[in-house]
Design a protein around this motif. Structure first.
Motif, PDB file in Angstrom:
ATOM      1  N   VAL A  93       0.857  -1.194   0.000  1.00 48.83           N
ATOM      2  CA  VAL A  93       0.000   0.000   0.000  1.00 48.83           C
ATOM      3  C   VAL A  93       0.889   1.239   0.000  1.00 48.83           C
ATOM      4  O   VAL A  93       1.822   1.329   0.786  1.00 48.83           O
ATOM      5  CB  VAL A  93      -0.909   0.043   1.261  1.00 48.83           C
ATOM      6  CG1 VAL A  93      -1.967   1.123   1.124  1.00 48.83           C
ATOM      7  CG2 VAL A  93      -1.517  -1.296   1.560  1.00 48.83           C
ATOM      8  N   ALA A  95       0.763   5.528   0.104  1.00 48.47           N
ATOM      9  CA  ALA A  95      -0.127   6.663   0.351  1.00 48.47           C
ATOM     10  C   ALA A  95       0.626   7.980   0.184  1.00 48.47           C
ATOM     11  O   ALA A  95       1.793   8.076   0.549  1.00 48.47           O
ATOM     12  CB  ALA A  95      -0.697   6.571   1.759  1.00 48.47           C
ATOM     13  N   ALA A 113      -4.351   6.863  -2.042  1.00 44.97           N
ATOM     14  CA  ALA A 113      -3.604   5.634  -1.802  1.00 44.97           C
ATOM     15  C   ALA A 113      -3.774   4.656  -2.949  1.00 44.97           C
ATOM     16  O   ALA A 113      -4.796   4.661  -3.648  1.00 44.97           O
ATOM     17  CB  ALA A 113      -4.096   4.996  -0.509  1.00 44.97           C
ATOM     18  N   PHE A 115      -3.155   0.396  -3.911  1.00 45.52           N
ATOM     19  CA  PHE A 115      -2.889  -0.936  -3.383  1.00 45.52           C
ATOM     20  C   PHE A 115      -2.474  -1.826  -4.549  1.00 45.52           C
ATOM     21  O   PHE A 115      -3.259  -2.014  -5.482  1.00 45.52           O
ATOM     22  CB  PHE A 115      -4.153  -1.478  -2.694  1.00 45.52           C
ATOM     23  CG  PHE A 115      -4.014  -2.907  -2.209  1.00 45.52           C
ATOM     24  CD1 PHE A 115      -2.922  -3.280  -1.463  1.00 45.52           C
ATOM     25  CD2 PHE A 115      -4.980  -3.850  -2.499  1.00 45.52           C
ATOM     26  CE1 PHE A 115      -2.784  -4.584  -1.016  1.00 45.52           C
ATOM     27  CE2 PHE A 115      -4.854  -5.155  -2.058  1.00 45.52           C
ATOM     28  CZ  PHE A 115      -3.749  -5.527  -1.312  1.00 45.52           C
ATOM     29  N   ASN A 116      -1.243  -2.290  -4.501  1.00 46.71           N
ATOM     30  CA  ASN A 116      -0.678  -3.100  -5.591  1.00 46.71           C
ATOM     31  C   ASN A 116      -0.867  -2.438  -6.956  1.00 46.71           C
ATOM     32  O   ASN A 116      -1.451  -3.020  -7.876  1.00 46.71           O
ATOM     33  CB  ASN A 116      -1.301  -4.496  -5.606  1.00 46.71           C
ATOM     34  CG  ASN A 116      -0.755  -5.365  -4.501  1.00 46.71           C
ATOM     35  OD1 ASN A 116       0.236  -5.024  -3.869  1.00 46.71           O
ATOM     36  ND2 ASN A 116      -1.399  -6.492  -4.263  1.00 46.71           N
ATOM     37  N   VAL A 125     -12.330   3.867   3.023  1.00 46.83           N
ATOM     38  CA  VAL A 125     -10.885   3.818   3.302  1.00 46.83           C
ATOM     39  C   VAL A 125     -10.397   5.203   3.743  1.00 46.83           C
ATOM     40  O   VAL A 125      -9.674   5.339   4.724  1.00 46.83           O
ATOM     41  CB  VAL A 125     -10.117   3.343   2.047  1.00 46.83           C
ATOM     42  CG1 VAL A 125      -8.618   3.404   2.242  1.00 46.83           C
ATOM     43  CG2 VAL A 125     -10.538   1.929   1.671  1.00 46.83           C
TER      44      VAL A 125
ATOM     45  N   PRO B  16      -9.207  -3.360   1.749  1.00 46.11           N
ATOM     46  CA  PRO B  16      -8.631  -2.002   1.789  1.00 46.11           C
ATOM     47  C   PRO B  16      -9.101  -1.167   2.980  1.00 46.11           C
ATOM     48  O   PRO B  16      -8.366  -0.315   3.449  1.00 46.11           O
ATOM     49  CB  PRO B  16      -9.084  -1.385   0.464  1.00 46.11           C
ATOM     50  CG  PRO B  16      -9.291  -2.540  -0.430  1.00 46.11           C
ATOM     51  CD  PRO B  16      -9.775  -3.661   0.432  1.00 46.11           C
ATOM     52  N   GLU B  17     -10.317  -1.432   3.506  1.00 49.85           N
ATOM     53  CA  GLU B  17     -10.811  -0.645   4.657  1.00 49.85           C
ATOM     54  C   GLU B  17      -9.863  -0.734   5.847  1.00 49.85           C
ATOM     55  O   GLU B  17      -9.764   0.182   6.652  1.00 49.85           O
ATOM     56  CB  GLU B  17     -12.189  -1.132   5.135  1.00 49.85           C
ATOM     57  CG  GLU B  17     -13.300  -0.882   4.165  1.00 49.85           C
ATOM     58  CD  GLU B  17     -13.690  -2.147   3.465  1.00 49.85           C
ATOM     59  OE1 GLU B  17     -13.143  -2.366   2.360  1.00 49.85           O
ATOM     60  OE2 GLU B  17     -14.505  -2.902   3.988  1.00 49.85           O
ATOM     61  N   SER B  18      -9.177  -1.884   5.935  1.00 45.62           N
ATOM     62  CA  SER B  18      -8.324  -2.102   7.113  1.00 45.62           C
ATOM     63  C   SER B  18      -7.000  -1.350   7.036  1.00 45.62           C
ATOM     64  O   SER B  18      -6.309  -1.218   8.039  1.00 45.62           O
ATOM     65  CB  SER B  18      -8.054  -3.594   7.279  1.00 45.62           C
ATOM     66  OG  SER B  18      -7.288  -4.051   6.172  1.00 45.62           O
ATOM     67  N   PHE B  19      -6.645  -0.846   5.844  1.00 47.93           N
ATOM     68  CA  PHE B  19      -5.338  -0.191   5.685  1.00 47.93           C
ATOM     69  C   PHE B  19      -5.197   1.053   6.558  1.00 47.93           C
ATOM     70  O   PHE B  19      -4.115   1.388   7.006  1.00 47.93           O
ATOM     71  CB  PHE B  19      -5.093   0.212   4.224  1.00 47.93           C
ATOM     72  CG  PHE B  19      -5.022  -0.942   3.270  1.00 47.93           C
ATOM     73  CD1 PHE B  19      -4.672  -2.202   3.704  1.00 47.93           C
ATOM     74  CD2 PHE B  19      -5.314  -0.758   1.930  1.00 47.93           C
ATOM     75  CE1 PHE B  19      -4.612  -3.261   2.825  1.00 47.93           C
ATOM     76  CE2 PHE B  19      -5.254  -1.809   1.033  1.00 47.93           C
ATOM     77  CZ  PHE B  19      -4.910  -3.059   1.484  1.00 47.93           C
ATOM     78  N   PHE B  20      -6.295   1.777   6.725  1.00 45.64           N
ATOM     79  CA  PHE B  20      -6.223   3.027   7.480  1.00 45.64           C
ATOM     80  C   PHE B  20      -6.999   2.941   8.793  1.00 45.64           C
ATOM     81  O   PHE B  20      -7.517   3.931   9.266  1.00 45.64           O
ATOM     82  CB  PHE B  20      -6.720   4.191   6.619  1.00 45.64           C
ATOM     83  CG  PHE B  20      -5.802   4.501   5.465  1.00 45.64           C
ATOM     84  CD1 PHE B  20      -4.601   5.150   5.680  1.00 45.64           C
ATOM     85  CD2 PHE B  20      -6.128   4.116   4.185  1.00 45.64           C
ATOM     86  CE1 PHE B  20      -3.739   5.425   4.638  1.00 45.64           C
ATOM     87  CE2 PHE B  20      -5.274   4.388   3.124  1.00 45.64           C
ATOM     88  CZ  PHE B  20      -4.075   5.046   3.362  1.00 45.64           C
TER      89      PHE B  20
END
Lengths: 140, 183
Positions: A93, A95, A113, A115-116, A125, B16-20
């Motif tokens: 990830v 950002a 951000a 992701f991959n 998010v 993805p929700e867990s990333f932040f």
């Protein structure tokens, strides 16, 4: 033999046609409605006047979230961070957060951000990020 | 089928929700990685931190006084005896099965440190210093019979060993004292 020549020539004609139509789409760089929407939930305005304190709070929030801060550019208010995610660290990830003064007593913070190598477009998010940032901004 | 199901469950991608989202252990890690240091100048503290990292063999890659940040790295070999013994053991087993099996082992590692500091509210002489250590490991290549296992398989891990952080902060306290008194 004749059949083979016919197939080959057909193939070449097809290829010639396809090379002629590789023009980039005209709306490649135009701002679509979806992009405006994404931008709106990636951005929040906070009632803060101290740019330095805000920058440090952003760095702190990213570290709380397990990110490794890679670059900080103070004059631009730019922070870039990354972390591995998932079991066996199969995901990556990245950002980028920008901090911009808005008037005298406000700052505009935008986060985006990926992701991959795929952009994250889920508003949830970014809501999570801003809620963590809020804690960092008003607790230090 | 069961094996395939197990494999897919091992490689499930995170949401993805867990990333932040803050994890339950993030407060614990923050406490482990942070200390309050008394000094009058933030530049003195940053320069003392750089000195400690240099003493520990790190190269400073990035420094930012405005943000109160330092980033340093050091390169080391990641070879471990246990992995080498395991590699030889598997190779011998392979000979019995008439296939040469060379399993990949950890080859090289980069240990990185990110340090940030900020003054504590309502205090001009107290700073909160936080350092995060993490390492990236590169594996060697391997092979199973005629099939090659590609090199460069990279993994990364955060370092949460309390002793490492305690040692760093003990050295930093001394370094700040030396910096202030110009020793």
């Amino acid at each position: 033999m004749n059949c083979r020549v016919l197939i080959l020539s057909f193939f070449f004609i097809l290829q010639a046609c396809s090379t002629g139509s590789t023009k980039p789409p005209e709306n490649l760089l135009s701002l679509t409605e979806a992009q405006m929407k994404i931008r709106s939930y990636q951005t929040r305005v906070f009632d803060l006047s101290d740019q330095q304190k805000t920058l440090r709070a952003v760095v702190s929030a990213l570290m709380d979230l397990g990110f490794i801060v890679e670059r900080v550019n103070a004059p631009l208010g730019l922070v870039t961070a990354a972390k591995f995610a998932g079991s066996g660290h199969s995901g990556f990830v990245e950002a980028t957060v920008t901090i911009k003064p808005k008037g005298e007593n406000q700052v505009e913070i935008r986060a985006n951000a990926i992701f991959n190598t795929k952009p994250i477009e889920d508003p949830k998010v970014y809501q999570n990020f801003f809620s963590t940032l809020q804690k960092s901004l008003f607790s230090s | 089928m069961l094996f395939a199901a197990l494999l897919t469950s091992c490689n499930t991608m995170p949401k993805p929700e867990s990333f932040f989202q803050l994890s339950p252990s993030s407060a614990k890690y923050k406490a482990l990685q942070s200390r309050i240091i008394e000094t009058s100048k933030d530049t003195e503290l940053l320069s003392a931190s750089a000195a400690v990292l240099q003493d520990l063999g790190f190269q400073i890659e990035e420094s930012n006084t405005y943000a109160g940040m330092l980033r340093a790295v050091k390169e080391r070999s990641a070879r471990e005896y246990s992995q080498e013994i395991g590699r030889v053991f598997v190779f011998i087993l392979g000979i019995f099965a008439q296939t040469a099996i060379v399993i990949p082992v950890d080859l090289h590692q980069q240990i990185a440190a990110t340090l940030v500091m900020h003054p504590i509210e309502n205090s001009s002489s107290r700073f909160n210093v936080r350092i995060v250590f993490h390492r990236t490991i590169w594996k060697s290549d391997g092979s199973s019979g005629s099939q090659a296992i590609p090199p460069g398989l990279q993994s990364m891990e955060m370092i949460y060993d309390a002793k490492i952080y305690q040692q760093f902060f003990a050295k930093l306290s001394k370094s700040v004292f030396l910096e202030i008194h110009q020793i």
